[in-house]
Enzyme design. Structure first.
Site, PDB file in Angstrom:
ATOM      1  N   ASP A  99       0.849  -1.188   0.000  1.00 22.62           N
ATOM      2  CA  ASP A  99       0.000   0.000   0.000  1.00 22.62           C
ATOM      3  C   ASP A  99       0.888   1.242   0.000  1.00 22.62           C
ATOM      4  O   ASP A  99       1.851   1.328   0.780  1.00 22.62           O
ATOM      5  CB  ASP A  99      -0.900   0.024   1.233  1.00 22.62           C
ATOM      6  CG  ASP A  99      -1.988  -1.041   1.180  1.00 22.62           C
ATOM      7  OD1 ASP A  99      -2.067  -1.763   0.171  1.00 22.62           O
ATOM      8  OD2 ASP A  99      -2.752  -1.140   2.159  1.00 22.62           O
ATOM      9  N   HIS A 123      -7.508   8.620   0.809  1.00 21.68           N
ATOM     10  CA  HIS A 123      -7.284   7.756   1.979  1.00 21.68           C
ATOM     11  C   HIS A 123      -8.235   8.060   3.144  1.00 21.68           C
ATOM     12  O   HIS A 123      -7.809   8.187   4.288  1.00 21.68           O
ATOM     13  CB  HIS A 123      -5.836   7.869   2.459  1.00 21.68           C
ATOM     14  CG  HIS A 123      -5.339   6.624   3.136  1.00 21.68           C
ATOM     15  ND1 HIS A 123      -5.371   6.438   4.504  1.00 21.68           N
ATOM     16  CD2 HIS A 123      -4.783   5.491   2.638  1.00 21.68           C
ATOM     17  CE1 HIS A 123      -4.858   5.270   4.814  1.00 21.68           C
ATOM     18  NE2 HIS A 123      -4.490   4.659   3.695  1.00 21.68           N
ATOM     19  N   HIS A 151       3.822  -2.376   3.104  1.00 17.09           N
ATOM     20  CA  HIS A 151       3.723  -0.961   2.751  1.00 17.09           C
ATOM     21  C   HIS A 151       5.023  -0.484   2.124  1.00 17.09           C
ATOM     22  O   HIS A 151       6.096  -0.991   2.438  1.00 17.09           O
ATOM     23  CB  HIS A 151       3.398  -0.127   3.990  1.00 17.09           C
ATOM     24  CG  HIS A 151       2.079  -0.464   4.612  1.00 17.09           C
ATOM     25  ND1 HIS A 151       1.902  -1.560   5.426  1.00 17.09           N
ATOM     26  CD2 HIS A 151       0.860   0.134   4.510  1.00 17.09           C
ATOM     27  CE1 HIS A 151       0.636  -1.622   5.820  1.00 17.09           C
ATOM     28  NE2 HIS A 151      -0.017  -0.612   5.272  1.00 17.09           N
TER      29      HIS A 151
END
Length: 258
Positions: free
Chosen positions: A62, A117, A207
């Site tokens: 991500d 987000h 991430h």
């Protein structure tokens, strides 16, 4: 035979408990006492993993903020000939368009991680559509392709979020293995979190901006390969193996594989 006598308070308490119980099983509605119609709303689940006989797993990253580690990750993935999936936030795409192109040119999947987000569960249907569509448009403007995959920020979803994604003809994807790299565990700790949980069709969450992820990634790749698994991008694991109206078991594992 015993005779029970209740005062007003006792009767009120009994009636209150009875009404609560009836509400719990769906008999009482805002129109009063009715016949039972439905029990509980069926829960819509995103894809946590995919049922498959092949020893294949997917690793995903991500990207919502910085890009300091992006090229290190791309170089590591290239070294091991591993294709991954990057879920990008629209704001990140705005800030790092060259990185988006590099990810795409390296042959990795690019998924939608919303435009800004937010907690998608707190948005209206119209705002959810904007979040998904705006990010799609930004990615398509750079890669020429609309993403097929969506991951909700914070992993926060409900029935409405999953349905919004399906309405865009996209797959809502979570994960069944969390590296917790954002908590800055050691590389060894990440390996030990991931490897014991592996199963066919697993989806690993990482991430692009976590402190120890670049150091941990080679160890994770080698350990997963040593267990006999092949890394494939989510487009190969998910998109070619199930329909948009996929069926999952209670764990979010897709079970209607083609």
């Amino acid at each position: 035979m015993r005779l029970f006598i209740f005062d007003k308070k006792g009767l009120a308490l009994i009636m209150g408990c009875l009404i609560v119980a009836l509400f719990a099983i769906g008999i009482v509605t805002n129109t009063g006492m009715t016949a039972v119609t439905t029990m509980t709303e069926q829960k819509e689940l995103p894809i946590y993993s995919v049922e498959t006989e092949k020893k294949q797993v997917s690793i995903s990253f991500d990207a919502a903020w910085g890009d300091e580690q992006t090229h290190d990750l791309l170089n590591i993935l290239k070294k091991y000939n591993v294709k991954a999936t990057f879920f990008l936030v629209g704001d990140w795409v705005d800030n790092f368009p060259d990185d988006v192109k590099d990810i795409y040119d390296c042959g990795h999947d690019i998924g939608n991680h919303s435009d800004s987000h937010p907690h998608m569960t707190q948005l209206s249907e119209a705002d959810r559509q904007k979040e998904i569509q705006n990010c799609n448009n930004k990615i398509k403007a750079i890669t020429g392709k609309k993403p097929k995959l969506f991951r909700a920020p914070y992993g926060d979803y409900n029935n409405a979020v999953v349905q919004s994604v399906k309405n865009e003809k996209m797959y809502c994807v979570q994960w069944d293995i969390d590296s917790l790299d954002w908590k800055d565990p050691s590389p060894a700790e990440m390996v030990n979190r991931i490897v014991p949980k592996l199963q066919n069709g697993s989806i690993i969450l990482m991430h692009n901006g976590a402190k120890n992820t670049p150091e941990a990634l080679p160890l994770i790749i080698e350990a997963v390969i040593d267990k006999g698994y092949e890394f494939v991008p989510l487009s190969k694991l998910v998109c070619k193996n199930c329909k948009i109206d996929y069926t999952t078991d209670v764990t979010g594992r897709v079970i209607n594989v083609e």
